[in-house]
Design a protein around this motif. Sequence first.
Motif, PDB file in Angstrom:
ATOM      1  N   ARG A  44       5.965   8.238  -2.062  1.00  0.00           N
ATOM      2  CA  ARG A  44       5.506   9.218  -3.037  1.00  0.00           C
ATOM      3  C   ARG A  44       4.855   8.527  -4.239  1.00  0.00           C
ATOM      4  O   ARG A  44       5.403   7.574  -4.788  1.00  0.00           O
ATOM      5  CB  ARG A  44       6.696  10.056  -3.490  1.00  0.00           C
ATOM      6  N   ASN A  45       3.681   9.002  -4.603  1.00  0.00           N
ATOM      7  CA  ASN A  45       2.890   8.464  -5.708  1.00  0.00           C
ATOM      8  C   ASN A  45       2.430   7.023  -5.495  1.00  0.00           C
ATOM      9  O   ASN A  45       1.991   6.366  -6.436  1.00  0.00           O
ATOM     10  CB  ASN A  45       3.634   8.581  -7.046  1.00  0.00           C
ATOM     11  N   GLY A  46       2.560   6.522  -4.262  1.00  0.00           N
ATOM     12  CA  GLY A  46       2.079   5.178  -3.959  1.00  0.00           C
ATOM     13  C   GLY A  46       0.589   5.191  -3.666  1.00  0.00           C
ATOM     14  O   GLY A  46      -0.047   6.247  -3.590  1.00  0.00           O
ATOM     15  N   PRO A  47       0.000   4.008  -3.500  1.00  0.00           N
ATOM     16  CA  PRO A  47      -1.436   3.917  -3.261  1.00  0.00           C
ATOM     17  C   PRO A  47      -1.913   4.737  -2.056  1.00  0.00           C
ATOM     18  O   PRO A  47      -2.939   5.413  -2.132  1.00  0.00           O
ATOM     19  CB  PRO A  47      -1.668   2.428  -3.014  1.00  0.00           C
ATOM     20  N   MET A  79       0.808  -1.211   0.000  1.00  0.00           N
ATOM     21  CA  MET A  79       0.000   0.000   0.000  1.00  0.00           C
ATOM     22  C   MET A  79       0.840   1.259   0.000  1.00  0.00           C
ATOM     23  O   MET A  79       0.324   2.362  -0.066  1.00  0.00           O
ATOM     24  CB  MET A  79      -1.011   0.003   1.144  1.00  0.00           C
ATOM     25  N   GLY A  80       2.165   1.109   0.077  1.00  0.00           N
ATOM     26  CA  GLY A  80       3.044   2.259  -0.049  1.00  0.00           C
ATOM     27  C   GLY A  80       3.232   3.048   1.230  1.00  0.00           C
ATOM     28  O   GLY A  80       3.255   4.274   1.211  1.00  0.00           O
ATOM     29  N   VAL A  81       3.382   2.329   2.348  1.00  0.00           N
ATOM     30  CA  VAL A  81       3.672   2.991   3.617  1.00  0.00           C
ATOM     31  C   VAL A  81       4.767   2.226   4.351  1.00  0.00           C
ATOM     32  O   VAL A  81       5.006   1.058   4.095  1.00  0.00           O
ATOM     33  CB  VAL A  81       2.438   3.086   4.550  1.00  0.00           C
ATOM     34  N   ARG A  82       5.421   2.940   5.250  1.00  0.00           N
ATOM     35  CA  ARG A  82       6.369   2.332   6.176  1.00  0.00           C
ATOM     36  C   ARG A  82       5.704   2.407   7.548  1.00  0.00           C
ATOM     37  O   ARG A  82       5.246   3.478   7.956  1.00  0.00           O
ATOM     38  CB  ARG A  82       7.692   3.109   6.158  1.00  0.00           C
ATOM     39  N   LEU A  83       5.603   1.270   8.225  1.00  0.00           N
ATOM     40  CA  LEU A  83       4.923   1.227   9.520  1.00  0.00           C
ATOM     41  C   LEU A  83       5.901   1.489  10.654  1.00  0.00           C
ATOM     42  O   LEU A  83       7.084   1.167  10.562  1.00  0.00           O
ATOM     43  CB  LEU A  83       4.231  -0.121   9.703  1.00  0.00           C
ATOM     44  N   ASP A  84       5.388   2.086  11.726  1.00  0.00           N
ATOM     45  CA  ASP A  84       6.181   2.447  12.899  1.00  0.00           C
ATOM     46  C   ASP A  84       6.285   1.242  13.830  1.00  0.00           C
ATOM     47  O   ASP A  84       5.307   0.895  14.497  1.00  0.00           O
ATOM     48  CB  ASP A  84       5.505   3.616  13.606  1.00  0.00           C
ATOM     49  N   PRO A  85       7.476   0.590  13.908  1.00  0.00           N
ATOM     50  CA  PRO A  85       7.606  -0.606  14.736  1.00  0.00           C
ATOM     51  C   PRO A  85       7.537  -0.308  16.238  1.00  0.00           C
ATOM     52  O   PRO A  85       7.296  -1.202  17.032  1.00  0.00           O
ATOM     53  CB  PRO A  85       8.978  -1.171  14.351  1.00  0.00           C
ATOM     54  N   GLY A 143      -3.397  -4.799  -7.290  1.00  0.00           N
ATOM     55  CA  GLY A 143      -4.541  -4.388  -8.091  1.00  0.00           C
ATOM     56  C   GLY A 143      -5.861  -4.491  -7.345  1.00  0.00           C
ATOM     57  O   GLY A 143      -6.861  -3.908  -7.768  1.00  0.00           O
ATOM     58  N   ASP A 144      -5.871  -5.224  -6.211  1.00  0.00           N
ATOM     59  CA  ASP A 144      -7.092  -5.305  -5.401  1.00  0.00           C
ATOM     60  C   ASP A 144      -7.373  -3.953  -4.760  1.00  0.00           C
ATOM     61  O   ASP A 144      -6.457  -3.224  -4.372  1.00  0.00           O
ATOM     62  CB  ASP A 144      -6.950  -6.343  -4.274  1.00  0.00           C
ATOM     63  N   GLU A 145      -8.657  -3.653  -4.628  1.00  0.00           N
ATOM     64  CA  GLU A 145      -9.085  -2.445  -3.934  1.00  0.00           C
ATOM     65  C   GLU A 145      -9.414  -2.827  -2.495  1.00  0.00           C
ATOM     66  O   GLU A 145     -10.106  -3.817  -2.263  1.00  0.00           O
ATOM     67  CB  GLU A 145     -10.318  -1.887  -4.641  1.00  0.00           C
ATOM     68  N   VAL A 146      -8.891  -2.068  -1.538  1.00  0.00           N
ATOM     69  CA  VAL A 146      -9.167  -2.333  -0.127  1.00  0.00           C
ATOM     70  C   VAL A 146      -9.667  -1.051   0.529  1.00  0.00           C
ATOM     71  O   VAL A 146      -9.336   0.053   0.100  1.00  0.00           O
ATOM     72  CB  VAL A 146      -7.930  -2.862   0.634  1.00  0.00           C
ATOM     73  N   LEU A 200      -8.264   2.319  -1.392  1.00  0.00           N
ATOM     74  CA  LEU A 200      -7.084   2.436  -2.252  1.00  0.00           C
ATOM     75  C   LEU A 200      -6.877   1.140  -3.011  1.00  0.00           C
ATOM     76  O   LEU A 200      -7.414   0.093  -2.641  1.00  0.00           O
ATOM     77  CB  LEU A 200      -5.844   2.830  -1.454  1.00  0.00           C
ATOM     78  N   THR A 201      -6.108   1.240  -4.085  1.00  0.00           N
ATOM     79  CA  THR A 201      -5.786   0.075  -4.909  1.00  0.00           C
ATOM     80  C   THR A 201      -4.347  -0.331  -4.624  1.00  0.00           C
ATOM     81  O   THR A 201      -3.430   0.491  -4.754  1.00  0.00           O
ATOM     82  CB  THR A 201      -5.960   0.418  -6.415  1.00  0.00           C
ATOM     83  N   LEU A 202      -4.161  -1.574  -4.221  1.00  0.00           N
ATOM     84  CA  LEU A 202      -2.829  -2.069  -3.869  1.00  0.00           C
ATOM     85  C   LEU A 202      -1.913  -2.112  -5.087  1.00  0.00           C
ATOM     86  O   LEU A 202      -2.344  -2.455  -6.191  1.00  0.00           O
ATOM     87  CB  LEU A 202      -2.937  -3.459  -3.253  1.00  0.00           C
ATOM     88  N   ASP A 203      -0.662  -1.784  -4.854  1.00  0.00           N
ATOM     89  CA  ASP A 203       0.372  -1.832  -5.874  1.00  0.00           C
ATOM     90  C   ASP A 203       1.135  -3.146  -5.697  1.00  0.00           C
ATOM     91  O   ASP A 203       0.828  -3.932  -4.801  1.00  0.00           O
ATOM     92  CB  ASP A 203       1.303  -0.622  -5.703  1.00  0.00           C
TER      93      ASP A 203
END
Length: 95
Positions: free
Chosen positions: A31-34, A4-10, A70-73, A88-91
């Motif tokens: 940037r420009n990610g889902p 989904m184009g994020v970095r999670l906070d561990p 390509g799945d929408e979540v 959003l649509t998964l990349d």
Amino acid sequence: YPVMGVRLDPAYDEPGARIAADTDENPGVVRNGPAEKAGMRPGDVIVAIDGQPVSTPDELVVLLRTRQPGDEVTLRYVRDGVEAEVTLTLDSATG
């Protein structure tokens, strides 16, 4: 695999999965990610995906891996104490 184009906070230890803050080397939201296209920001806490509760970052990753690029979540998240939903649509990523 889907992303989904994020970095999670561990270090986040409350329920949900918080998008990490930006650093010089790595943005919290790609940037420009889902997630960016859907309006998500660093600090947003994802609490559900497609109605399934998310308790930890690892749980979010497991739920994402059951989907396909390509799945929408639909994500439910909390920003500044206010709950909202975004679709959003998964990349895809490799590795």
